[in-house]
Design an enzyme around this catalytic site. Structure first.
Site, mmCIF file in Angstrom:
data_model
loop_
_atom_site.group_PDB
_atom_site.id
_atom_site.type_symbol
_atom_site.label_atom_id
_atom_site.label_comp_id
_atom_site.label_asym_id
_atom_site.label_seq_id
_atom_site.Cartn_x
_atom_site.Cartn_y
_atom_site.Cartn_z
ATOM 1 N N GLY B 253 0.844 -1.192 0.000
ATOM 2 C CA GLY B 253 0.000 0.000 0.000
ATOM 3 C C GLY B 253 0.876 1.237 0.000
ATOM 4 N N ASN B 647 6.976 -8.900 16.903
ATOM 5 C CA ASN B 647 7.510 -10.071 16.216
ATOM 6 C C ASN B 647 8.819 -9.672 15.539
ATOM 7 O OD1 ASN B 647 8.165 -12.004 14.206
ATOM 8 N ND2 ASN B 647 6.058 -12.762 14.234
ATOM 9 N N PRO B 648 9.932 -10.052 16.129
ATOM 10 C CA PRO B 648 11.225 -9.587 15.611
ATOM 11 C C PRO B 648 11.468 -9.983 14.158
ATOM 12 C CG PRO B 648 11.509 -10.842 17.653
ATOM 13 C CD PRO B 648 10.057 -10.910 17.313
ATOM 14 N N LYS B 717 5.564 0.812 19.311
ATOM 15 C CA LYS B 717 5.674 1.886 18.318
ATOM 16 C C LYS B 717 5.629 1.225 16.940
ATOM 17 C CE LYS B 717 8.468 4.851 21.319
ATOM 18 N NZ LYS B 717 9.855 5.333 21.581
ATOM 19 N N GLY B 718 5.964 1.961 15.917
ATOM 20 C CA GLY B 718 5.870 1.353 14.585
ATOM 21 C C GLY B 718 7.234 1.207 13.942
ATOM 22 N N GLY B 720 7.195 0.521 10.288
ATOM 23 C CA GLY B 720 6.900 0.433 8.864
ATOM 24 C C GLY B 720 7.606 1.468 8.015
ATOM 25 N N GLU B 721 7.844 2.632 8.563
ATOM 26 C CA GLU B 721 8.344 3.723 7.733
ATOM 27 C C GLU B 721 9.731 4.189 8.115
ATOM 28 O OE1 GLU B 721 4.673 6.338 6.606
ATOM 29 O OE2 GLU B 721 4.202 5.298 8.467
#
Ligand SMILES: Cc1cc2nc3c(=O)[nH]c(=O)nc-3n(C[C@H](O)[C@H](O)[C@H](O)COP(=O)(O)OP(=O)(O)OC[C@H]3O[C@@H](n4cnc5c(N)ncnc54)[C@H](O)[C@@H]3O)c2cc1C
Ligand code: SF4
Ligand code: FES
Ligand code: FES
Lengths: 352, 760, 165
Positions: B253, B647-648, B717-718, B720-721
Site C-alpha cells: 500500500g 515479532n522480531p 511503536k511502529g 513500517g516507515e
C-alpha cells in the site's frame, strides 16, 4: 492490443509466404513484439508464429569451424551452452547481462536481433516519432534524451539500439542468414542494421517477408576466446539496459596485440563496430596508453544528440576498461554479475 | 521478552495477562502458507459470476480539454458493453470537487471534459473480456484542446500553504534563528532536491464491484477498511452499512491505498449501470497519475554551528509540489523538528502548483524527503565543524524534543548509534573523503544517518469471544499490506486472552468487523494491537469475576490478590497451584461464551506531556567505480529502537524493506516528465527504477531494546516507515565520503557521478 | 475466430478453445482458468510477478501469447505443493520471511524453482541475487528471498543425493 490473425506455418517456406502479406509480423517469443502491441506501438494484422518451426533451435559447429545458431535458439540456452560459452565468452556474457533470466529463457536469437529501440518517445504513441510513424517528427530531440545516441544518429532519429547480444556479435564478425521469397542470403551483422538517416523506420536490411533463420560466427572468431569481455554500465545493478557498453576481443601473442575487435552498445543507433579503434590496437602493446587511444578513436566521430554529452566520455572509459579486462584474460567462470563493473568482489578491503 | 501488563478492571483488583507468550516471538507468518501457494486472494483475483472488465482511457495532455472521443469505434469493437464518458456518465451523490469525508482527495470521475494532468481518466470502457476493454479504450483516440503544461518548478510562483501533510501547521519556530546564525562559527547553506516518486506497490490498484439492490460489495485493497465504507457509500448515496469491503490482503500500500480514487468510483458506477459485477485493475502506467505519489521538493537549509560543534540555529525551508486542484504539501521540513538540539529552530513550507496528479502520503511522507536532506546537511555541518559525523550527531543529541521542549516518552537513540556503529565498524572510518578503495580499486565510502519517525496512533476497536471449549475468536478490521497484521495482531490478541495463538481464531480484513482503524503512519500494530489486547483482557476480567465469586472455584475469594491468565487457565496471583481452566469456569457459570471489547488509541494526556518517536541509526557503505560512475550500496546496517517489538522476524523484514526504499530514493527513483507535454516518460517498472535483488547485497538490522511505558499500554511503536529515514542520507553521505563530492539532488546517478568527478 | 490449444497445466491435460487470439498465458490462467496464483504486476515483462514454468523453464507469462504455447507443459504456483506438503522452496520462503505482502511471491517462488533447476547459481549468494533480479519485490524482501533460495537449493540437492544413494 489490436485483433490479428494468427498463423502457424509448418515450414520456413510457408512462413515466408505468409509473411509476404502486408501487415504481417513474425512472432518469436513475443517479449518485444507483444510488449509493443500492448502499447499500441506495433499493430500487425497477422502474426506468423515461428516458434513451432522445426530445425531452427540448434547450435551447430560446421566442418569449417564456424558456429551456426538457429533463429529460435533461446538467449539463455545459447549463453549456457558450455561449448559455445567457451568459444565465445563475450557473447555469453552479453546475453547474461541482458533483461532477466525469465526473459532470456523465452527470447529468441532472431527476436533479439530484431528488437526495437527503448526510446521512450517511440513507446509513447502520443509523441511524435519518425521511427514509429514516418514523417511525424522526433520528440526525443529536445526532450528527455539522456539515454540517446552519440554515434550514428541523424536529425530524424537519435534512438539507441538496445541489444547487448548484438554488440559482441558485431565485434566478432557474425553473419546473419536470411530467407526470403527469393531464397537465402547472408549479410554481415554490421550491415544488417541500418543507420536511421532519413528513413529511421527502415531498421534492418530485411525486405518484406524475409526472416532470419540463423546467425553464425566464423571460425576465426573463436581465436579470441582467451581475451574476450563485455562490459555494461547501467543505473541499477541488474535488469536494466545499458547506458554504455562495449565488447572487446583481443588476440595477444608475445606481449603484442595481433588483432583486436571492438564494438559499442548503448551509445549508437545500431550495434557499432569500431574498426578505427581496432586499427589503433593492431600491433600495439596491451596497456593503458593503447587502450585510451583506442577509446578516443572509437568516439572520434561522436557528437551529443541532446543532454548526453556525458556518454562520449563514459563510452571512452568503458572501451578502455573492457580492453583492460579482455587483456587480463577471459575469467575461468562467468562472473556472478555478468558484464557488471561490480563483477569482481566488492567491499572495503583496503585503505590507501 | 515477557512481562506482565496490568489492566484496571472496574471494582476488581488488577487481573493480569502475560505479554510475551506469543508476542515477542519470531513466529513465521500466519498467512504464509496462503501466500506461498497462491491461495492468498488479492482484489483482482476475484471473478464473480457474470463479471465484466473495465479499462479507462487516460489523458495524454497535462492541461486543457478533451474535444472528442471516438466512442463509436470503441463500441464497435467486439465484446464492448458500455463506454462511459462525461456525456453519459450517470449522476453521483457527491460533487467530486468537494471533500465530503475524512481523507477525501479531489478526483476525476468524468465530471467534465477538463484535463488537469496527464494520466487522468477521461473515459471508461466496459467489455466482456479484458482484451476487448483494453483495445476499445485505445480506440477512443481522444483529441484535445491543449494548453501549455506547467511542469517546471521555476516557472510558477510559490504560495504559502494553509497546512502541510495531513493537517499539520506549515511553520514552526523556536528561538531566534537569525541571531543563532549570526553567532555561529561555521555555516552550512545548502539546497537539496528530491523528485516525484511513485509508490508502485507490486499490486496495481484493483477493484471488483458487485451490487445487490442498494447494497454494494467491494473487493479492493484498502488501508482503512471500515472508514472507507462510509466514504464509498457517500458517492452513491447509500449508508456505510450498505457497503461491504473485503480486503484480506493488500499487495503493498505504502500510503496509496488509503485514499479513494476516481477509477474505483467509476467502476462501481459502471457495475450499477450495467447490473453486473465489474472489475478494474490499473495498468502499471496508470499507477503514475490518479493514485498519488511523493511530491517533489526543494529544501533549503541554513545551519549554524559553534566552535564546539553545537548547532546554534537550524532553518529548514521546503518548497513542495502539489497539483493545481488539490493540496498535499510534502511536510519535509517537519523532519527537522524533533531530532537535533538547537537553541533556534525554524521550519517552513512553501508550495507550487503544477499540472500533475495530486501527491499524497507515500511511505514516511515528509520524513523521508526531509530526512534525506537533513541528514545530508548535518553531514555537511559535521564536515565544517571538523568532526566525525557520529560525534557531531552525539554532540547535538536532543535530550528533550527540540521543537516542543517536551520529554521523550522513550529514546534509545544513543544505544542505536552505539550498536549500529559497533556492528558496522564505524570507528575505523577515516575522517577525510576518498581514503578507501576495494581490492579492485573501486572507491569505497562510509556514511551514516539518523532515523526518526513519529509513533502515531489512530482509533481502533476490537472484540474477543471466549468459547466454552477454551478457544477464542478475536475480530478487528485490520489491513495486512505486508507488515504482517495477520500475524502480529494475532499474537497480541492471543496474549490478551492468555491463550496460545493456536487456540485463537483471528478475523480481519473485512468491513463487517469492528473498526481496525487506519493501516498507516506506522500506527496500525500499536492501535489495533492495543484494541485487541484490551478486548482480551476485558474477557479475562469477566472470567475472573465469575471464578473469584464462585464458591466452588479454586479461585474463590482471590479477588483481593488478583488472578493471572496463562495458557487457558486463571491462576491465583499468589498461589500458582490454585487455578482453573477457562472452559471449566464457563461451564460452571453455564455460559456458552464470554464477549469482551477493547479500544486502542492514544491517551490524550500522555500525548500532551511527551514527544513520542521511534529512533534509529543507519550506516551505509557504497562502492563506486571511479571511472564509470556506477554505484552499489555494498553494506547497510540499521539499528532501531521502536518500543516493544511484537515479532522480531516481521519487524526486521519491515525495516529491511524501508532501508531498501532508502536505496531506491538515494540512487534510483525519479519520475521524468517531458517538459513540453508534461507526460511522465518513464511510467513503467523498467525505466522508473526500483531496486532489484542485486542492488541489495548485504544488510543488517539490529533491534535495540526500548521500553516505552508512555506511548500506549503495550509500549508498541511502529517500524513500517522509519527504515527509509536515515538510510537515504547515509547513502548520500557515503557517496560524499567515497568521492569527496557532495551531491544535493536525488537520485544520485551515474551522470551526476561523472559530472561531479569532472568538476572536482 | 476460434483457436484451440492443448496445455498440460500442473500435470493435467487441458483442451482449451480461445475466442480471441490476443489472450496471454497470464490472462488465460487468471481470467479464464481460475488460476489466479500468478500475478500481474506490470503486464510488460518488467517485474516478474507473472513468472511460471513452461516445460520446466521460468518465463514471464504476461509476454507469452497463449496460442503460441500450444502443446506446452505449464507449472504454476498452484501446482507446486504435493498435497499438503509444501515444495522446499515454498517452505523456505516461509522460514526465511521471503515475502511481506505476498503479491510478488508466486512469481518469486516459481522463479526460484526455475533457478534451482537451471543449476547456475549454486550456493553463491551473489549469483542468486543476480539470477533473482528479474523479480521485483517492492516490499523489499530480498534478503529473505536470497536466503530462502540458498536454503531450498541446499535441501533439494541434499535430497537428491539421498535418493541417489
Ligand atoms: C523488461 C525488459 C528488459 C529487457 N532488457 C534487455 C537488455 O538489458 N538487453 C537486451 O539486449 N535486451 C533486453 N530486452 C529485450 C529482449 O532481449 C528482447 O525482447 C528479446 O530478445 C526479443 O526476442 P523475442 O524472441 O521475444 O522476439 P519477439 O518479440 O518475438 O520479436 C521481436 C521482433 O523481431 C521480429 N522477429 C522475431 N523473430 C524473427 C525472425 N526469425 N526473423 C525476422 N524477424 C523476427 C518480430 O517480428 C518482432 O518485430 C528486454 C526486454 C524487456 C521486456
Ligand atoms: S529518437 Fe527515433 S525512436 Fe525516438 S522519438 Fe525520435 S524518431 Fe522516434
Ligand atoms: S506481470 Fe509479467 S513481468 Fe510483470
Ligand atoms: S512481498 Fe510485497 S512485493 Fe514482494
Amino acid at each position: 492490443m489490436n485483433l490479428f490473425e494468427y498463423v502457424r506455418p509448418a515450414s520456413i517456406a510457408e512462413a515466408v509466404a505468409a509473411a509476404g502479406e502486408p501487415g504481417s509480423a513474425y512472432l518469436g517469443a513475443g517479449t518485444n513484439l507483444l510488449d509493443l502491441m500492448k502499447g499500441g506501438v506495433s499493430r500487425p494484422s497477422r502474426l506468423i508464429d515461428l516458434t513451432h518451426l522445426p530445425d531452427l533451435g540448434r547450435i551447430e559447429t560446421s566442418p569449417d569451424g564456424s558456429t551456426r545458431i538457429g533463429a529460435l535458439v533461446k538467449n539463455s540456452a545459447l549463453a549456457h551452452d558450455p561449448d559455445f560459452a567457451k568459444r565465445f565468452p563475450a557473447v555469453a556474457e552479453a546475453l547474461l547481462s541482458g533483461a532477466s533470466a525469465q526473459l532470456r529463457n523465452a527470447a529468441t536469437v532472431g527476436g533479439n536481433l530484431m528488437q526495437r529501440t527503448r526510446c521512450s518517445y517511440f513507446a509513447d504513441t502520443a509523441s511524435a516519432c519518425n521511427r514509429r510513424e514516418p514523417g511525424s517528427g522526433c520528440d526525443a530531440i529536445g526532450g528527455e534524451n539522456r539515454s540517446h545516441a552519440v554515434l550514428g544518429w541523424s536529425d530524424h532519429c537519435i534512438a539507441v539500439h538496445p541489444s547487448d547480444f548484438c554488440v559482441p556479435l558485431a565485434a566478432l564478425g557474425a553473419i546473419v542468414e536470411i530467407e526470403g521469397a527469393d531464397g537465402r542470403r547472408k549479410v554481415p551483422l554490421t550491415d544488417f542494421h541500418r543507420l536511421p538517416g532519413d528513413t529511421p523506420e527502415k531498421e534492418t536490411v530485411l525486405e518484406a517477408g524475409e526472416m532470419i533463420v540463423a546467425v553464425s560466427l566464423p571460425a576465426e572468431a573463436a581465436a579470441f576466446a582467451g581475451h574476450q569481455r563485455y562490459l555494461k554500465v547501467r543505473e541499477r545493478t541488474s535488469y536494466a539496459f545499458a547506458l554504455a557498453s562495449a565488447a572487446a576481443a583481443l588476440r595477444i601473442e608475445n606481449g603484442t596485440i595481433l588483432e583486436a575487435r571492438i564494438a559499442l552498445g548503448g551509445v549508437a543507433t545500431k550495434p557499432w563496430r569500431s574498426q578505427a579503434a581496432e586499427a589503433v590496437l593492431t600491433g600495439a602493446a596491451p596497456g593503458r596508453e593503447a587502450f585510451e587511444k583506442a577509446a578516443e578513436a572509437a568516439f572520434a566521430e561522436a557528437r551529443p544528440s541532446g543532454d548526453n554529452a556525458y556518454k562520449i566520455e563514459l563510452g571512452k572509459r568503458v572501451v578502455a576498461r573492457v580492453l583492460a579486462m579482455a587483456a587480463a584474460g577471459t575469467p575461468e567462470r562467468m562472473p556472478a554479475l555478468p558484464a557488471s563493473p561490480f563483477a569482481s568482489e566488492t567491499g572495503a578491503k583496503a585503505h590507501v | 521478552m515477557s512481562d506482565t501488563i496490568e489492566t484496571p478492571s472496574g471494582a476488581m483488583p488488577a487481573s493480569r495477562t502475560r505479554f510475551g507468550s506469543n508476542s515477542g516471538q519470531p513466529m513465521t507468518r500466519r498467512d504464509g502458507v496462503l501466500k506461498v501457494t497462491g491461495g492468498a486472494t488479492f482484489a483482482a483475483d476475484n471473478h464473480p459470476e457474470g463479471m465484466l472488465h473495465a479499462v479507462y482511457a487516460a489523458a495524454t495532455i497535462s492541461r486543457g480539454r478533451v474535444t472528442s472521443l471516438n466512442v463509436d469505434a470503441a463500441r464497435a469493437h467486439p465484446g464492448v458493453v458500455e463506454v462511459l464518458t462525461p456525456a453519459n456518465r450517470p449522476p453521483l451523490a457527491i460533487d467530486p470537487d468537494t471533500k465530503p469525508y475524512p481523507f477525501a482527495f479531489r478526483t476525476e470521475v468524468l465530471q467534465d471534459d477538463t484535463v488537469r494532468y496527464a494520466g487522468q481518466p477521461i473515459a471508461l470502457v466496459v467489455a466482456e473480456t479484458l482484451e476487448s476493454a483494453t483495445e476499445a479504450a485505445r480506440l477512443l483516440s481522444p483529441t484535445y484542446d491543449a494548453s501549455p503544461a506547467r511542469i517546471d518548478f521555476d516557472t510558477v510562483e510559490p504560495f504559502d500553504p494553509q497546512a502541510v501533510g495531513v493537517g499539520s501547521p506549515p511553520t514552526a519556530e523556536k528561538g531566534d534563528v537569525e541571531a543563532g546564525l549570526a553567532q555561529a562559527s561555521h555555516r552550512v547553506d545548502a539546497r537539496y532536491e528530491t523528485p516525484g516518486q511513485y509508490h508502485n506497490a507490486m499490486e496495481p490498484h484493483a477493484i471488483v464491484a458487485t451490487w445487490d439492490g442498494d447494497r454494494l460489495t467491494l473487493d479492493t485493497p484498502n488501508q482503512a477498511i471500515v472508514m472507507s465504507t462510509g466514504s464509498f457509500g457517500a458517492w452513491f448515496g447509500i449508508p456505510a452499512e450498505n457497503v461491504t469491503i473485503r480486503s484480506p490482503f493488500l499487495g503493498g500500500g505504502f500510503g496509496s491505498k488509503a485514499i479513494i480514487v476516481g477509477p474505483q468510483i467509476l467502476t462501481i458506477l459502471a457495475a450499477k449501470m450495467l447490473g453486473r459485477p465489474v472489475k478494474l485493475a490499473l495498468r502499471r502506467d496508470q499507477m503514475y497519475g490518479p493514485v498519488g505519489h511523493r511530491g517533489a521538493t526543494r529544501q533549503e537549509f541554513r545551519l549554524g554551528v559553534d566552535a564546539d560543534g553545537h548547532l546554534t540555529a537550524l532553518d529548514h525551508l521546503t518548497t513542495a509540489v502539489t497539483s493545481t486542484f488539490e493540496d498535499f504539501i510534502e511536510p519535509a521540513s517537519n523532519a527537522s523538528h524533533d531530532l537535533y538540539a538547537t537553541p533556534a529552530l525554524s521550519s517552513r513550507h512553501k508550495a507550487v502548483r503544477l499540472d500533475i496528479g495530486t501527491p499524497g502520503p507515500m511511505r514516511a511522507p515528509g520524513e523521508a524527503s526531509g530526512s534525506a536532506a537533513l541528514e545530508s546537511a548535518i553531514d555537511e555541518a559535521a564536515l565544517v565543524a571538523g568532526l566525525d559525523p557520529l560525534e557531531f550527531r552525539l554532540r547535538n543529541y536532543a535530550e528533550t524534543d527540540p521543537a516542543s521542549g517536551k520529554p521523550f516518552s522513550a529514546k534509545a537513540l544513543r544505544e542505536c548509534y552505539a550498536e549500529g556503529a559497533e556492528r558496522f565498524g564505524w570507528s575505523k572510518r577515516p575522517l577525510e573523503p576518498r581514503q578507501m578503495r576495494d581490492e579492485a580499486g573501486r572507491l569505497v565510502g562510509w556514511g551514516m544517518g539518523t532515523a526518526l519517525f513519529p509513533a502515531s496512533m489512530f482509533q481502533a476497536n476490537a472484540t474477543a469471544t471466549l468459547r466454552a471449549d477454551g478457544t477464542a475468536l478475536v475480530e478487528t478490521a485490520g489491513a495486512d499490506m505486508g507488515q504482517g497484521a495477520w500475524t502480529a495482531l494475532h499474537q497480541i490478541a492471543a496474549d490478551g486472552l492468555g491463550l496460545d495463538i493456536g487456540s485463537v481464531e483471528f478475523r480481519s480484513g473485512h468491513s463487517g468487523l469492528p473498526d481496525g482503524g487506519i493501516a498507516g503512519g506506522s500506527g496500525h500494530t500499536a492501535t489495533a494491537g492495543n484494541a485487541l489486547h484490551a478486548a482480551g483482557t476485558d474477557v479475562i476480567a469477566k472470567l475472573a469475576d465469575l471464578a473469584t465469586n464462585d464458591e466452588n472455584s479454586p479461585l474463590f475469594g482471590a479477588g483481593n490478590v488478583g488472578v493471572e491468565a496463562r495458557d487457558g487457565r486463571l491462576y491465583r496471583a499468589d498461589d500458582p497451584d490454585r487455578s482453573q481452566s477457562y472452559g471449566e469456569i464457563l461451564a460452571r457459570a453455564g455460559l456458552a461464551e464470554i464477549e469482551g471489547a477493547g479500544q486502542g488509541g492514544r491517551d490524550p494526556a500522555s500525548a500532551e506531556e511527551r514527544a513520542m518517536f521511534s529512533h534509529g541509526a543507519v550506516f551505509a557503505e557504497v562502492t563506486i567505480d571511479p571511472d564509470l560512475g556506477q554505484i552499489r550500496v555494498t553494506r547497510l546496517v540499521g539499528a532501531f529502537a521502536a518500543g516493544r517489538i511484537v515479532n522480531p522476524r516481521l519487524a526486521t523484514s519491515q525495516l529491511y524493506g524501508g532501508m531498501i526504499w532508502g536505496i531506491g530514493f538515494a540512487l534510483h527513483e525519479e519520475a521524468v516528465h517531458d517538459k513540453r507535454s508534461g507526460r511522465i516518460m518513464n511510467a513503467n517498472l523498467a525505466e522508473y527504477r526500483v531496486p532489484v535483488n542485486a542492488d541489495v547485497p548485504a544488510m543488517d538490522v539490529i533491534l535495540v531494546d526500548e521500553h516505552d511505558p508512555h506511548v500506549n499500554p503495550l509500549g508498541i511503536k511502529g517500524v513500517g516507515e522509519i527504515g527509509i529515514t536515515g538510510t537515504v542520507g547515509a547513502i548520500a553521505n557515503a557517496i560524499w565520503h567515497a568521492t569527496g563530492v557532495r551531491f544535493r539532488r536525488f537520485p544520485i546517478n551515474i551522470v551526476d557521478l561523472l559530472e561531479g568527478a569532472a568538476a572536482r | 475466430m476460434n483457436l484451440s490449444l492443448t496445455l498440460t497445466i500442473n500435470g493435467k491435460r487441458r483442451e482449451i478453445v480461445l475466442d480471441d487470439p490476443r489472450v496471454t498465458l497470464l490472462d488465460l490462467l487468471r481470467e479464464r482458468l481460475d488460476l489466479t496464483g500468478a500475478k500481474k504486476g506490470c503486464d510488460r515483462g518488467q517485474c516478474g510477478a507473472c513468472t511460471i514454468l513452461v516445460d520446466g523453464r521460468r518465463i514471464n507469462s504476461c509476454l507469452a501469447l497463449a496460442i503460441s504455447y500450444d502443446g506446452a507443459a505449464i507449472t504454476t504456483i498452484e501446482g507446486l505443493a504435493d498435497g499438503e506438503t509444501l515444495h522446499p522452496v515454498q517452505q523456505a520462503f516461509i522460514d526465511h520471511d521471503g515475502f511481506q505482502c505476498g503479491f510478488c511471491t508466486p512469481g518469486q517462488i516459481m522463479s526460484a524453482v526455475g533457478l534451482i533447476s537451471e543449476g547456475q547459481s549454486g550456493d553463491d549468494a551473489e549469483r542468486v541475487r543476480e539470477a533473482m533480479s528479474g523479480n521485483i519485490c517492492r516490499c523489499g524482501a530480498y534478503n529473505g528471498i536470497t536466503e530462502a533460495v540458498l536454503d531450498a537449493r541446499a535441501k533439494i540437492s541434499a535430497g537428491k543425493e539421498r535418493d541417489a544413494a
